[in-house]
Scaffold this motif. Structure first.
Motif, mmCIF file in Angstrom:
data_model
loop_
_atom_site.group_PDB
_atom_site.id
_atom_site.type_symbol
_atom_site.label_atom_id
_atom_site.label_comp_id
_atom_site.label_asym_id
_atom_site.label_seq_id
_atom_site.Cartn_x
_atom_site.Cartn_y
_atom_site.Cartn_z
ATOM 1 N N PRO A 9 -8.683 0.700 -5.186
ATOM 2 C CA PRO A 9 -7.414 -0.024 -5.202
ATOM 3 C C PRO A 9 -6.591 0.172 -3.931
ATOM 4 N N SER A 10 -6.831 1.267 -3.199
ATOM 5 C CA SER A 10 -6.032 1.547 -2.011
ATOM 6 C C SER A 10 -6.702 2.605 -1.152
ATOM 7 N N LEU A 11 -6.397 2.572 0.138
ATOM 8 C CA LEU A 11 -6.827 3.654 1.029
ATOM 9 C C LEU A 11 -5.760 4.738 1.141
ATOM 10 N N LEU A 12 -4.618 4.512 0.539
ATOM 11 C CA LEU A 12 -3.537 5.483 0.633
ATOM 12 C C LEU A 12 -3.793 6.663 -0.302
ATOM 13 N N THR A 13 -3.615 7.865 0.226
ATOM 14 C CA THR A 13 -3.800 9.084 -0.555
ATOM 15 C C THR A 13 -2.623 10.019 -0.301
ATOM 16 N N GLU A 14 -2.447 10.979 -1.188
ATOM 17 C CA GLU A 14 -1.314 11.897 -1.081
ATOM 18 C C GLU A 14 -1.443 12.883 0.075
ATOM 19 N N ASN A 15 -2.664 13.277 0.389
ATOM 20 C CA ASN A 15 -2.858 14.322 1.391
ATOM 21 C C ASN A 15 -4.269 14.221 1.979
#
Length: 77
Positions: A9-15
């Motif tokens: 769903p996304s390439l964005l991750t928390e860390n």
């Protein structure tokens, strides 16, 4: 696009650690889509699991995926 059914769903991750886990998943999924037969993948595994060049190549794929994810996340600044 329905992101609830998407495996990506996304390439964005928390860390960065989560980013690395996603890079591993991207790499595994690329193999799965390239060779959809789990049986064939299992048959091929002995050919590369003790091959240093194949393992280095796999590590390179993960590193490229991680670099992409890191860039998408602004290098977690």
């Amino acid at each position: 696009m329905n992101t609830t059914s998407s495996w990506l769903p996304s390439l964005l991750t928390e860390n960065p650690e989560s980013g690395f886990a996603l890079a591993l998943k991207l790499s595994r999924m690329a193999v799965k889509f390239t060779q959809p037969s789990a049986e064939v993948r299992s048959e091929l595994r002995p050919d590369y699991e003790r091959d240093a060049d194949a393992l280095i190549a796999a590590s390179h794929v993960v590193a490229v995926n991680f670099a992409t994810i890191a860039a998408a996340n602004g290098y977690w600044r």
